[in-house]
Design an enzyme around this catalytic site. Sequence first.
Site, PDB file in Angstrom:
ATOM      1  N   PHE B 116       0.835  -1.145  -0.075  1.00  0.00           N
ATOM      2  CA  PHE B 116       0.186   0.079   0.032  1.00  0.00           C
ATOM      3  C   PHE B 116       0.976   1.259   0.039  1.00  0.00           C
ATOM      4  O   PHE B 116       1.940   1.011   0.549  1.00  0.00           O
ATOM      5  CB  PHE B 116      -1.098   0.189   1.219  1.00  0.00           C
ATOM      6  CG  PHE B 116      -2.231   0.327   0.744  1.00  0.00           C
ATOM      7  CD1 PHE B 116      -3.188  -0.968   0.636  1.00  0.00           C
ATOM      8  CD2 PHE B 116      -2.835   1.376   1.079  1.00  0.00           C
ATOM      9  CE1 PHE B 116      -4.567  -0.835   0.007  1.00  0.00           C
ATOM     10  CE2 PHE B 116      -4.406   1.522   0.634  1.00  0.00           C
ATOM     11  CZ  PHE B 116      -5.009   0.609   0.294  1.00  0.00           C
ATOM     12  N   GLN B 248      -7.157  15.285   2.839  1.00  0.00           N
ATOM     13  CA  GLN B 248      -6.562  14.356   1.917  1.00  0.00           C
ATOM     14  C   GLN B 248      -7.456  14.326   0.609  1.00  0.00           C
ATOM     15  O   GLN B 248      -8.533  14.029   0.690  1.00  0.00           O
ATOM     16  CB  GLN B 248      -6.438  13.111   2.638  1.00  0.00           C
ATOM     17  CG  GLN B 248      -5.764  12.068   1.527  1.00  0.00           C
ATOM     18  CD  GLN B 248      -5.089  10.796   2.183  1.00  0.00           C
ATOM     19  OE1 GLN B 248      -5.851   9.881   2.481  1.00  0.00           O
ATOM     20  NE2 GLN B 248      -4.051  10.748   2.482  1.00  0.00           N
ATOM     21  N   LEU B 260     -14.519   6.228  -5.193  1.00  0.00           N
ATOM     22  CA  LEU B 260     -13.094   6.040  -4.921  1.00  0.00           C
ATOM     23  C   LEU B 260     -12.886   4.616  -5.583  1.00  0.00           C
ATOM     24  O   LEU B 260     -13.677   3.551  -5.595  1.00  0.00           O
ATOM     25  CB  LEU B 260     -12.909   6.015  -3.511  1.00  0.00           C
ATOM     26  CG  LEU B 260     -11.392   5.816  -3.303  1.00  0.00           C
ATOM     27  CD1 LEU B 260     -10.791   7.180  -3.213  1.00  0.00           C
ATOM     28  CD2 LEU B 260     -11.099   5.075  -1.825  1.00  0.00           C
ATOM     29  N   GLU B 263      -6.634   2.543  -3.690  1.00  0.00           N
ATOM     30  CA  GLU B 263      -5.175   2.430  -3.834  1.00  0.00           C
ATOM     31  C   GLU B 263      -4.801   0.959  -4.096  1.00  0.00           C
ATOM     32  O   GLU B 263      -3.676   0.654  -4.704  1.00  0.00           O
ATOM     33  CB  GLU B 263      -4.284   3.028  -2.653  1.00  0.00           C
ATOM     34  CG  GLU B 263      -3.102   3.459  -2.787  1.00  0.00           C
ATOM     35  CD  GLU B 263      -2.492   4.259  -1.445  1.00  0.00           C
ATOM     36  OE1 GLU B 263      -3.239   5.458  -1.287  1.00  0.00           O
ATOM     37  OE2 GLU B 263      -1.714   3.862  -0.876  1.00  0.00           O
ATOM     38  N   ARG B 294      -0.335   9.657  -0.950  1.00  0.00           N
ATOM     39  CA  ARG B 294      -1.449  10.338  -1.912  1.00  0.00           C
ATOM     40  C   ARG B 294      -1.390  11.613  -2.195  1.00  0.00           C
ATOM     41  O   ARG B 294      -1.560  12.033  -3.274  1.00  0.00           O
ATOM     42  CB  ARG B 294      -2.678  10.216  -1.225  1.00  0.00           C
ATOM     43  CG  ARG B 294      -3.221   8.528  -1.013  1.00  0.00           C
ATOM     44  CD  ARG B 294      -4.342   8.388  -0.011  1.00  0.00           C
ATOM     45  NE  ARG B 294      -4.421   7.011   0.013  1.00  0.00           N
ATOM     46  CZ  ARG B 294      -5.346   6.249   0.924  1.00  0.00           C
ATOM     47  NH1 ARG B 294      -6.050   7.005   1.681  1.00  0.00           N
ATOM     48  NH2 ARG B 294      -5.855   5.062   0.687  1.00  0.00           N
ATOM     49  N   HIS B 361     -11.159  13.231   0.325  1.00  0.00           N
ATOM     50  CA  HIS B 361     -11.226  11.776   0.748  1.00  0.00           C
ATOM     51  C   HIS B 361     -11.533  11.920   2.374  1.00  0.00           C
ATOM     52  O   HIS B 361     -12.169  11.091   2.833  1.00  0.00           O
ATOM     53  CB  HIS B 361     -10.263  11.052   0.373  1.00  0.00           C
ATOM     54  CG  HIS B 361     -10.177   9.488   0.595  1.00  0.00           C
ATOM     55  ND1 HIS B 361     -11.264   8.729   0.421  1.00  0.00           N
ATOM     56  CD2 HIS B 361      -9.304   8.823   1.239  1.00  0.00           C
ATOM     57  CE1 HIS B 361     -10.961   7.610   0.841  1.00  0.00           C
ATOM     58  NE2 HIS B 361      -9.968   7.646   1.298  1.00  0.00           N
ATOM     59  N   ARG B 402      -2.457  11.363   5.644  1.00  0.00           N
ATOM     60  CA  ARG B 402      -2.777  10.112   6.061  1.00  0.00           C
ATOM     61  C   ARG B 402      -2.063   9.145   5.132  1.00  0.00           C
ATOM     62  O   ARG B 402      -2.485   9.112   4.018  1.00  0.00           O
ATOM     63  CB  ARG B 402      -3.991   9.872   6.572  1.00  0.00           C
ATOM     64  CG  ARG B 402      -4.387   8.358   6.755  1.00  0.00           C
ATOM     65  CD  ARG B 402      -5.931   8.234   7.199  1.00  0.00           C
ATOM     66  NE  ARG B 402      -6.794   8.157   6.141  1.00  0.00           N
ATOM     67  CZ  ARG B 402      -7.231   7.341   5.377  1.00  0.00           C
ATOM     68  NH1 ARG B 402      -6.388   6.083   5.292  1.00  0.00           N
ATOM     69  NH2 ARG B 402      -7.983   7.479   4.390  1.00  0.00           N
TER      70      ARG B 402
HETATM   71  C1  FAD Z   1     -14.258   5.335  -0.211  1.00  0.00           C
HETATM   72  C2  FAD Z   1     -13.651   5.227   1.056  1.00  0.00           C
HETATM   73  C3  FAD Z   1     -12.530   4.147   1.072  1.00  0.00           C
HETATM   74  C4  FAD Z   1     -11.561   4.036   2.070  1.00  0.00           C
HETATM   75  N1  FAD Z   1     -10.735   3.032   2.266  1.00  0.00           N
HETATM   76  C5  FAD Z   1      -9.783   3.104   3.224  1.00  0.00           C
HETATM   77  C6  FAD Z   1      -8.813   2.059   3.441  1.00  0.00           C
HETATM   78  O1  FAD Z   1      -8.967   1.213   2.617  1.00  0.00           O
HETATM   79  N2  FAD Z   1      -8.088   1.901   4.571  1.00  0.00           N
HETATM   80  C7  FAD Z   1      -8.153   2.977   5.569  1.00  0.00           C
HETATM   81  O2  FAD Z   1      -7.547   2.856   6.439  1.00  0.00           O
HETATM   82  N3  FAD Z   1      -9.243   3.904   5.517  1.00  0.00           N
HETATM   83  C8  FAD Z   1      -9.953   4.124   4.331  1.00  0.00           C
HETATM   84  N4  FAD Z   1     -10.845   5.101   4.392  1.00  0.00           N
HETATM   85  C9  FAD Z   1     -11.108   5.995   5.588  1.00  0.00           C
HETATM   86  C10 FAD Z   1     -11.965   5.405   6.524  1.00  0.00           C
HETATM   87  O3  FAD Z   1     -12.827   4.041   5.814  1.00  0.00           O
HETATM   88  C11 FAD Z   1     -12.677   6.248   7.662  1.00  0.00           C
HETATM   89  O4  FAD Z   1     -11.872   7.439   7.685  1.00  0.00           O
HETATM   90  C12 FAD Z   1     -13.239   5.698   8.541  1.00  0.00           C
HETATM   91  O5  FAD Z   1     -13.807   4.511   8.318  1.00  0.00           O
HETATM   92  C13 FAD Z   1     -14.062   6.523   9.552  1.00  0.00           C
HETATM   93  O6  FAD Z   1     -14.684   5.949  10.561  1.00  0.00           O
HETATM   94  P1  FAD Z   1     -15.341   6.525  11.519  1.00  0.00           P
HETATM   95  O7  FAD Z   1     -15.749   5.282  12.549  1.00  0.00           O
HETATM   96  O8  FAD Z   1     -14.454   7.672  12.207  1.00  0.00           O
HETATM   97  O9  FAD Z   1     -16.632   7.392  11.190  1.00  0.00           O
HETATM   98  P2  FAD Z   1     -17.824   6.611  10.151  1.00  0.00           P
HETATM   99  O10 FAD Z   1     -17.683   5.302   9.871  1.00  0.00           O
HETATM  100  O11 FAD Z   1     -17.930   7.788   8.998  1.00  0.00           O
HETATM  101  O12 FAD Z   1     -18.914   6.720  11.139  1.00  0.00           O
HETATM  102  C14 FAD Z   1     -19.639   7.998  11.487  1.00  0.00           C
HETATM  103  C15 FAD Z   1     -20.594   7.529  12.339  1.00  0.00           C
HETATM  104  O13 FAD Z   1     -21.242   8.772  13.017  1.00  0.00           O
HETATM  105  C16 FAD Z   1     -22.603   8.955  12.929  1.00  0.00           C
HETATM  106  N5  FAD Z   1     -22.886  10.270  13.103  1.00  0.00           N
HETATM  107  C17 FAD Z   1     -22.510  11.251  12.356  1.00  0.00           C
HETATM  108  N6  FAD Z   1     -23.038  12.437  12.663  1.00  0.00           N
HETATM  109  C18 FAD Z   1     -23.810  12.224  13.687  1.00  0.00           C
HETATM  110  C19 FAD Z   1     -24.835  13.035  14.537  1.00  0.00           C
HETATM  111  N7  FAD Z   1     -24.743  14.509  14.566  1.00  0.00           N
HETATM  112  N8  FAD Z   1     -25.458  12.171  15.421  1.00  0.00           N
HETATM  113  C20 FAD Z   1     -25.371  10.953  15.741  1.00  0.00           C
HETATM  114  N9  FAD Z   1     -24.455  10.107  14.821  1.00  0.00           N
HETATM  115  C21 FAD Z   1     -23.615  10.649  13.877  1.00  0.00           C
HETATM  116  C22 FAD Z   1     -22.848   7.981  11.700  1.00  0.00           C
HETATM  117  O14 FAD Z   1     -24.344   7.701  11.637  1.00  0.00           O
HETATM  118  C23 FAD Z   1     -21.821   7.199  11.725  1.00  0.00           C
HETATM  119  O15 FAD Z   1     -22.450   5.974  12.580  1.00  0.00           O
HETATM  120  C24 FAD Z   1     -11.595   5.126   3.117  1.00  0.00           C
HETATM  121  C25 FAD Z   1     -12.835   5.971   3.268  1.00  0.00           C
HETATM  122  C26 FAD Z   1     -13.544   5.960   2.255  1.00  0.00           C
HETATM  123  C27 FAD Z   1     -14.539   6.944   2.040  1.00  0.00           C
END
Ligand code: FAD
Lengths: 259, 593
Positions: B116, B248, B260, B263, B294, B361, B402
């Site tokens: 990666f 990013q 997306l 990578e 990236r 992203h 990142r």
């Molecule tokens: C297409 C894509 C591919 C990716 N691929 C990778 C990868 O291969 N490897 C890697 O390491 N990272 C990757 N990332 C980044 C990574 O997936 C995210 O940064 C990470 O999953 C974020 O997780 P989280 O739990 O912080 O937030 P999220 O999974 O976004 O969860 C947010 C949560 O908060 C809740 N929420 C938001 N606002 C409120 C509110 N006001 N009240 C109540 N609930 C709320 C939502 O309902 C949700 O449950 C990728 C991101 C994307 C977009």
Amino acid sequence: MTAVVDAPSGASPETAPEVGAVPTFDVTLRIRRYNPEVAGDEAYWEEFTVTAHGTDRVLDAMHKIKWELDGSLTFRRSCAHGICGSDAMRINGRNRLACKALLKDLNPDKPITIEPIKGLPVEKDLVVDMEPFFASYREIMPFLITSGNEPSKERLQSAEQRERYDDTTKCILCAACTSSCPVFWTDGQYFGPAAIVNAHRFIFDSRDEGGTQRLEILNDKEGVWRCRTTFNCTEACPRGIEVTKAIQEVKRAMITRAF
Amino acid sequence: MQTHQYDVVIVGAGGAGMRAALESSGRVRTAVISKLYPTRSHTGAAQGGMCAALANVEEDNWEWHTFDTVKGGDYLVDQDAAEIMAKEAIEAVLDLERMGLPFNRTPEGKIDQRRFGGHTRNHGEAAVRRSCYAADRTGHMILQTLYQQCVKQDVSFFNEFYVLDVLLSSDLSTGEVADGEPVAVSGVVAYELATGEIHLFRAKSVVFATGGAGKIYKTTSNAHTLTGDGMALALRRGIPLEDMEFFQFHPTGLAGLGILLSEAARGEGGILRNGDGERFMERYAPTIKDLAPRDIVARSMANEVREGRGAGPNKDYVLLDLTHLEPAHIDAKLPDITEFARTYLGIEPYTEPVPVYPTAHYAMGGIPTNINTEVLRNNTDVVQGLYAAGEVACVSVHGSNRLGTNSLLDINVFGKRAGIAAAAYAATVDWAELPEDPAAYVVGEIERMRDQPVGERVSDLRRELQESMDLNAQVFRTQESLTQALADIKHLKKRYGSVSVQDKGRRYNTDLLEALELGFLLELAEVVVVGALAREESRGGHFREDFPTRDDERFMMHTMAYQRPSSTAGETEIRLDHKPVIMTRYQPMERKY
Ligand SMILES: Cc1cc2nc3c(=O)[nH]c(=O)nc-3n(C[C@H](O)[C@H](O)[C@H](O)COP(=O)(O)OP(=O)(O)OC[C@H]3O[C@@H](n4cnc5c(N)ncnc54)[C@H](O)[C@@H]3O)c2cc1C
Ligand code: SF4
Ligand code: FES
């Protein structure tokens, strides 16, 4: 090459049809509306016409309606690319994700009908109550069951063993399958394809030891035997999971595995 | 109004929120509040993988992983946090496997690993196979697995509840609370989508895990719901945001759509080519080429387009070429993303290269925390009982850029830490005093929005914001473009005061919630732009054409942005301060790949 300003696009033989530039067209969406708070207990149809681009999906057209014509149009959505399972709806009579259904593939010459998925209580417009669906899911014990001490490193699993249940790990719990199933429409107690798919995901995982319990649950009168193999679910699944095959495999396991 | 009482309330049910819940719910009474059903969270969209130095396929160790993370972040990483993450990565991956996550396997049946971007052997010698993965749906599997475990543990969820305020014992927003004075959290206020009812959640600990804010941009890989709610709520309550100017841009979004393509496509051998068919990354990163971090790849792509070497009729994108890979290999390792190209662009990746362009992203910045995920209200004081983890937080393991796979890692490592810390704190303290009339602010905002008979349309303001951000605060930035963006945002904020929604009802009023989310986006965009204007250097994801080099002398420090009342009554402004970067092992060097 000099650009010919007033030639209709694509008409000149030297101008290859532009890959990036997609034509726009008008499309009419015929949407099943329901909002007991303002419009009484009857659902009704409403038509909206919007201008769309070549690569637009049904979800884009619905956003256009919500954002420009009628803010009260209500539907769930999040990821917009077929990965979160929020926006399963009945589009021209078939269950699909609005974010994966391209308008141009749906014959935009005729109105596209949009209805909520069937068999779950409608709350408002395209929003249904998902609780009964998730309740069935939770009942089949959708988690790895093991006994003995946790290993200090990973459990080993061969690539072939991993492949055995790969298909059913793809499920995004969108309910397209369950809400396309005629058995589920008439009997809401039936577990439905999605719950069985998720049971399959564990029953065929070599690391799991809960198969017997899950098979017992699914052997219930509301379990797998209600399936009449109509294949609606397989056709509906936006993840391309062979749902009917998974159900058949669970049925077979019930017969061959002693419990 | 309904009132609930829990020892720990976790806001967000993505990877970070659910990982925290698994720890906390076993220890104290815990509720998870999420605006989406847990399995709809955007963690499910993550594709490529999660890095950990398991050394299952080749020599590797956590120290190399730490180094790559620090260097990848252009030395703005807090090195103590990066070291914790790289060390705890190994257990985090094994935890997930033991919970049942179906990782791809090596011939011996161990967790398989692949290359990666930016992950290297022995401090940059060559790419290393460090990313643990489940085809190209690793995030989906993480989200499903964590939800499965939550079902097993019978975690209490409040789904489709929007948290709209966080309650603190003192009002920090005026900037008048002295340093060192104790400030504690006492709960959150939420809005129930189904009924429009307001709920007060009293809590001893609150964990923010609300994810990212990609929707400040038009072209983004982020979900419609990623509107930075947690960051904005903290900001409004006077808590600073750290390093928000670092966003990013992922190199390979589907051109025009932003969806997306991981990578992993390049990790598996995919090559970027310009309109002339040239493998242009050879010029920008001679050693690791297409697998450079990236920020470098995204800028190189944008530069090719800018200098007229783009592909397509308008020469406005470049091509991701997979045609030299075996179709069977593509099907086994990259099934979902090649499906995206087919579905959304009608391109067959076996035989045709895929049009791609950078897409917004990931927010490197967020709510500042220490390594125990406690939220900081200035450079040193924590808000007692308040925690943050995942994309909403800035602990700073990602610095100014990142590395791929380090976010899925971040949410697991720091999500777990947050759950443990929040429960431990809640077990030892008494209930903090609730403010008087705790829901007043939320009720007022909602009434104002709903009662405005006619006014500006939410979608117009949002589109204008997103277009300005894409144009002025994307891969390339200048003083001029950022000044323009700031003027646009200020103007839009004024217009936001007269926004009206068409749906006046209580049931499932998503119209109203989109209006509230727009408010979050506007305030966060302002923080991004103000920070970017002040940072007169280029580092990681932040590239200033008028200051194209890194300036360690002036800017080797974190930005801390505070929203404070401005001299115009009723308005706010962003005040910037700084926080030192924590360095342990590695001194800043020039970043070459
Ligand atoms: C297409 C894509 C591919 C990716 N691929 C990778 C990868 O291969 N490897 C890697 O390491 N990272 C990757 N990332 C980044 C990574 O997936 C995210 O940064 C990470 O999953 C974020 O997780 P989280 O739990 O912080 O937030 P999220 O999974 O976004 O969860 C947010 C949560 O908060 C809740 N929420 C938001 N606002 C409120 C509110 N006001 N009240 C109540 N609930 C709320 C939502 O309902 C949700 O449950 C990728 C991101 C994307 C977009
Ligand atoms: S099996 Fe397919 S259709 Fe059914 S819930 Fe899962 S993803 Fe949706
Ligand atoms: S919006 Fe996520 S699946 Fe359609």
